[in-house]
Scaffold this motif. Structure first.
Motif, PDB file in Angstrom:
ATOM      1  N   GLY A 153       0.842  -1.185   0.000  1.00 36.27           N
ATOM      2  CA  GLY A 153       0.000   0.000   0.000  1.00 36.27           C
ATOM      3  C   GLY A 153       0.878   1.236   0.000  1.00 36.27           C
ATOM      4  N   SER A 154       2.027   1.144   0.704  1.00 34.29           N
ATOM      5  CA  SER A 154       2.938   2.288   0.703  1.00 34.29           C
ATOM      6  C   SER A 154       3.677   2.339  -0.628  1.00 34.29           C
ATOM      7  CB  SER A 154       3.957   2.149   1.835  1.00 34.29           C
ATOM      8  OG  SER A 154       3.325   1.814   3.040  1.00 34.29           O
ATOM      9  N   THR A 193       1.040   5.582   6.205  1.00 32.87           N
ATOM     10  CA  THR A 193       1.394   5.347   7.610  1.00 32.87           C
ATOM     11  C   THR A 193       2.255   6.512   8.124  1.00 32.87           C
ATOM     12  OG1 THR A 193       3.420   4.215   7.031  1.00 32.87           O
ATOM     13  CG2 THR A 193       1.465   2.834   7.238  1.00 32.87           C
TER      14      THR A 193
HETATM   15  C1  LIG Z   1      -9.253  -0.638   7.337  1.00 28.88           C
HETATM   16  C2  LIG Z   1      -8.400  -0.357   6.158  1.00 28.88           C
HETATM   17  C3  LIG Z   1      -8.988   0.096   4.997  1.00 28.88           C
HETATM   18  C4  LIG Z   1      -8.222   0.376   3.893  1.00 28.88           C
HETATM   19  N1  LIG Z   1      -8.817   0.825   2.759  1.00 28.88           N
HETATM   20  C5  LIG Z   1      -8.079   1.053   1.660  1.00 28.88           C
HETATM   21  C6  LIG Z   1      -8.689   1.491   0.431  1.00 28.88           C
HETATM   22  O1  LIG Z   1      -9.890   1.754   0.377  1.00 28.88           O
HETATM   23  N2  LIG Z   1      -7.919   1.665  -0.636  1.00 28.88           N
HETATM   24  C7  LIG Z   1      -6.585   1.430  -0.614  1.00 28.88           C
HETATM   25  O2  LIG Z   1      -5.932   1.613  -1.628  1.00 28.88           O
HETATM   26  N3  LIG Z   1      -5.966   1.008   0.518  1.00 28.88           N
HETATM   27  C8  LIG Z   1      -6.682   0.824   1.647  1.00 28.88           C
HETATM   28  N4  LIG Z   1      -6.081   0.404   2.811  1.00 28.88           N
HETATM   29  C9  LIG Z   1      -4.677   0.049   2.761  1.00 28.88           C
HETATM   30  C10 LIG Z   1      -3.767   1.045   3.429  1.00 28.88           C
HETATM   31  O3  LIG Z   1      -3.743   2.267   2.725  1.00 28.88           O
HETATM   32  C11 LIG Z   1      -2.381   0.392   3.522  1.00 28.88           C
HETATM   33  O4  LIG Z   1      -2.503  -0.716   4.368  1.00 28.88           O
HETATM   34  C12 LIG Z   1      -1.329   1.340   4.029  1.00 28.88           C
HETATM   35  O5  LIG Z   1      -1.078   2.342   3.072  1.00 28.88           O
HETATM   36  C13 LIG Z   1      -0.014   0.635   4.370  1.00 28.88           C
HETATM   37  O6  LIG Z   1       0.398  -0.183   3.340  1.00 28.88           O
HETATM   38  P1  LIG Z   1       0.808  -1.713   3.618  1.00 28.88           P
HETATM   39  O7  LIG Z   1      -0.355  -2.365   4.288  1.00 28.88           O
HETATM   40  O8  LIG Z   1       1.262  -2.298   2.346  1.00 28.88           O
HETATM   41  O9  LIG Z   1       1.970  -1.637   4.673  1.00 28.88           O
HETATM   42  P2  LIG Z   1       3.526  -1.604   4.372  1.00 28.88           P
HETATM   43  O10 LIG Z   1       3.814  -0.598   3.328  1.00 28.88           O
HETATM   44  O11 LIG Z   1       4.011  -2.988   4.167  1.00 28.88           O
HETATM   45  O12 LIG Z   1       4.083  -1.047   5.754  1.00 28.88           O
HETATM   46  C14 LIG Z   1       4.430  -1.878   6.868  1.00 28.88           C
HETATM   47  C15 LIG Z   1       5.195  -1.014   7.881  1.00 28.88           C
HETATM   48  O13 LIG Z   1       6.410  -0.589   7.315  1.00 28.88           O
HETATM   49  C16 LIG Z   1       6.545   0.809   7.420  1.00 28.88           C
HETATM   50  N5  LIG Z   1       7.260   1.280   6.248  1.00 28.88           N
HETATM   51  C17 LIG Z   1       6.960   1.062   4.940  1.00 28.88           C
HETATM   52  N6  LIG Z   1       7.877   1.638   4.153  1.00 28.88           N
HETATM   53  C18 LIG Z   1       8.779   2.225   4.965  1.00 28.88           C
HETATM   54  C19 LIG Z   1       9.978   2.959   4.753  1.00 28.88           C
HETATM   55  N7  LIG Z   1      10.422   3.231   3.526  1.00 28.88           N
HETATM   56  N8  LIG Z   1      10.674   3.388   5.833  1.00 28.88           N
HETATM   57  C20 LIG Z   1      10.225   3.155   7.085  1.00 28.88           C
HETATM   58  N9  LIG Z   1       9.106   2.473   7.351  1.00 28.88           N
HETATM   59  C21 LIG Z   1       8.393   2.002   6.304  1.00 28.88           C
HETATM   60  C22 LIG Z   1       5.133   1.344   7.500  1.00 28.88           C
HETATM   61  O14 LIG Z   1       5.105   2.594   8.163  1.00 28.88           O
HETATM   62  C23 LIG Z   1       4.451   0.249   8.287  1.00 28.88           C
HETATM   63  O15 LIG Z   1       4.639   0.487   9.659  1.00 28.88           O
HETATM   64  C24 LIG Z   1      -6.826   0.157   3.935  1.00 28.88           C
HETATM   65  C25 LIG Z   1      -6.232  -0.305   5.114  1.00 28.88           C
HETATM   66  C26 LIG Z   1      -7.000  -0.547   6.216  1.00 28.88           C
HETATM   67  C27 LIG Z   1      -6.348  -1.033   7.473  1.00 28.88           C
END
Ligand SMILES: Cc1cc2nc3c(=O)[nH]c(=O)nc-3n(C[C@H](O)[C@H](O)[C@H](O)COP(=O)(O)OP(=O)(O)OC[C@H]3O[C@@H](n4cnc5c(N)ncnc54)[C@H](O)[C@@H]3O)c2cc1C
Length: 558
Positions: free
Chosen positions: A178-179, A425
């Motif tokens: 998501g990031s 995040t």
């Molecule tokens: C209830 C809910 C609803 C959602 N609805 C939507 C939606 O409608 N549409 C949509 O597109 N998404 C949606 N999301 C997804 C959400 O936007 C993502 O989960 C979020 O952006 C984080 O991405 P990820 O889950 O891939 O985490 P990751 O990117 O894998 O992150 C994991 C951890 O690593 C940290 N991290 C990542 N990269 C770095 C870096 N470079 N340096 C330091 N730390 C880092 C992050 O801060 C986090 O703590 C939803 C999420 C939830 C929980």
């Protein structure tokens, strides 16, 4: 065994909100305030009355996904809870999105709209989520200049008629991330008729019952990474109500936001329309993210306000050790800390709303636009982190009752927790802010300049220490950035969160102090000044000289 505990009660959530009313009185011209106040008072009445009652009755309801009908036909139908159905109607009728686009009060329309959203949000179990994305989609489509989509879709997104009101999803996150959306695997292919069709899986899609969604996909043959993605609009259902080559695999079983139907989707030849170009979709969806982040800040401030309103009322009803909790110095001190966080979040968020309103009315100059670019992630991450801490403390302020579901309190903590995860995040937004600050020294200087302007407006001795705490923290952030930049990338990245939170909290404090000065002068009210001093005492400067080597060492398990 005759003791009966009175539950907390809510009054009119506009009339009772001293901080919101005082802010609006300062920020809006008197004639604008006169015109918008009746709608705010009505929303405040609904939020503390009818909607709050419905929310409590709706507590156990959740969205339901029906994948198959009785005759074996795949239907993938989502039914949302009664509260959400009511929220959709009220949101359309009361112009929760429309107000920002009708622009009856020019640049102040954003402030008006988000004040409505702030009142509406805590009583509607995160219906703010589809509204934020709908608002964001309207903004992104308008900014795209795609006349066909603007004419066909935007009128639905900004409609006040429940029958023609559409909501929009924002489908970005995939299993890969998501990031790091640049890793997205969804492919866009043109069929023989020239229609773009999408193939892939979207891993988190909230507002899955929406009529449209903006989504990213990689046109076949495009380069990997974010630049190779394009922005598409999907109309989710055909004229007969059937999903257009979209399968809803399941609804997520989540910690909170349980009224929000967040789905996993498979796109299997889903027809889609290109919003702008065949590349740079991440850039093209950015206006949507700015708006959803603004809503995130409003939700954070609003949930904090709701927690404090409930806890303050309860403290007047609950007795322990011979007197009401409200008369216990330590309990009052604890609640004062929560109030100061809520008040600071309100000012930071509405400052971003004001700038957004000016940008949308083309009244923001280049330097203001750059300030807003840096402010948006700072505001989102600062208010979201505060909301989680305040929600946790709110539950504790109710003792055991705060942990028990049918009080309706635990949901505050569960729902607050999402605010620091979705829409970027804390870490990801801290890095975003860091990059902007390094690339654009003027943006950083503008934030610093705004803190100085606020401090300059403060002349009451009771606010002197708060103003200087904000100035000192901002200077420390500047000094840290310059020295960390000289030392290299590892230290810079490791300190990004402390840097961003320090800037975010320093600006919150400065804005709160300016409001407090105004409130002392114009209202003879010392409460905002007390909030500013409390906020300053809780600490705004979080920058430390942590050694990134320590972090590496602590990552080793054995
Ligand atoms: C209830 C809910 C609803 C959602 N609805 C939507 C939606 O409608 N549409 C949509 O597109 N998404 C949606 N999301 C997804 C959400 O936007 C993502 O989960 C979020 O952006 C984080 O991405 P990820 O889950 O891939 O985490 P990751 O990117 O894998 O992150 C994991 C951890 O690593 C940290 N991290 C990542 N990269 C770095 C870096 N470079 N340096 C330091 N730390 C880092 C992050 O801060 C986090 O703590 C939803 C999420 C939830 C929980």
């Amino acid at each position: 065994m005759s003791f009966r505990q009175e539950p907390p009660r809510l009054g009119n959530q506009y009339e009772d909100d001293r901080a919101l009313r005082s802010y609006l009185k300062r920020a809006l011209p008197p004639e604008v305030l006169r015109e918008v106040e009746p709608a705010l008072a009505e929303m405040g009445e609904l939020a503390g009355g009818e909607l709050y009652r419905m929310q409590s009755e709706d507590r156990l309801n959740e969205p339901r996904l029906t994948q198959w009908d009785a005759w074996g036909e795949r239907v993938d139908r989502i039914e949302v809870s009664p509260l959400w159905r009511a929220a959709e109607r009220i949101a359309a009728e009361r112009g929760l999105v429309a107000t920002a686009y009708e622009r009856r009060h020019g640049r102040h329309s954003r402030t008006h709209q988000l004040a409505l959203a702030y009142l509406f949000t805590p009583s509607t179990d995160i219906y703010s989520c589809p509204l934020a994305m709908t608002d964001g989609a309207a903004r992104a489509l308008l900014d795209s200049g795609n006349k066909t989509l603007i004419d066909r879709v935007v009128p639905h997104l900004v409609s006040r008629e429940p029958e023609s009101f559409w909501t929009s999803g924002q489908w970005m996150t995939e299993l890969t991330g998501g990031s790091d959306v640049g890793l997205s695997e969804t492919v866009a292919r043109r069929d023989a008729g020239g229609v773009w069709r999408l193939y892939g899986r979207k891993w988190f899609t909230s507002a899955a019952a929406s009529q449209v969604a903006l989504t990213l996909a990689r046109p076949e043959g495009n380069a990997p990474g974010g630049r190779g993605l394009a922005l598409f609009l999907v109309e989710t259902r055909d004229g007969g109500g059937r999903l257009r080559n979209i399968r809803i695999n399941r609804l997520k079983d989540k910690l909170g936001t349980r009224k929000v139907p967040t789905a996993e989707l498979t796109l299997d030849g889903t027809p889609a329309e290109l919003v702008k170009g065949t590349t740079d979709g991440v850039r093209d969806i950015a206006p949507m993210l700015n708006v959803t982040r603004l809503w995130n800040g409003v939700s954070a401030a609003a949930l904090m306000r709701r927690g404090v309103a409930l806890a303050r009322d309860y403290a007047r009803r609950r007795a322990a050790f011979g007197s009401k909790l409200s008369e216990k110095p330590l309990h009052a001190d604890t609640l004062a800390g929560l109030q100061s966080e809520a008040e600071a979040a309100l000012h930071l968020t509405f400052y971003a709303a004001e700038l957004t309103g000016r940008e949308e009315s083309r009244e923001l100059d280049e330097s203001g636009a750059r300030l807003l670019r840096l402010l948006t992630p700072l505001m989102k991450l600062t208010t979201a982190r505060a909301a989680v801490a305040v929600a946790s403390e709110t539950l504790e302020a109710f003792g055991g009752a705060g942990y028990v579901e049918d009080t309706g309190l635990p949901v505050l903590l569960r729902d607050a927790q999402v605010l620091s995860i979705w829409e970027g995040t804390t870490n990801v937004l801290s890095l975003d802010a860091l990059r902007t600050a390094l690339k654009d020294a003027d943006a950083l200087a503008s934030i610093r300049g705004e803190i100085e302007n606020c401090a300059h407006d403060v002349n009451d001795g009771r606010l002197a220490s708060a103003a200087s705490a904000a100035l000192d923290a901002a200077s420390h952030a500047d000094v840290w950035l310059a020295s960390a930049a000289r030392e290299g990338q590892t230290g810079l990245e490791a300190g990004a969160r402390r840097f961003a939170l320090t800037l975010g909290r320093a600006l919150s404090l400065a804005l709160l102090a300016r409001q407090a000065q105004w409130s002392l002068d114009e209202e003879g009210d010392a409460r905002a000044a007390a909030a500013a001093r409390r906020f300053a005492a809780a600490g705004v400067d979080l920058i430390t000289d942590s050694d990134p080597e320590d972090a590496s060492l602590l990552m080793e398990e054995r």
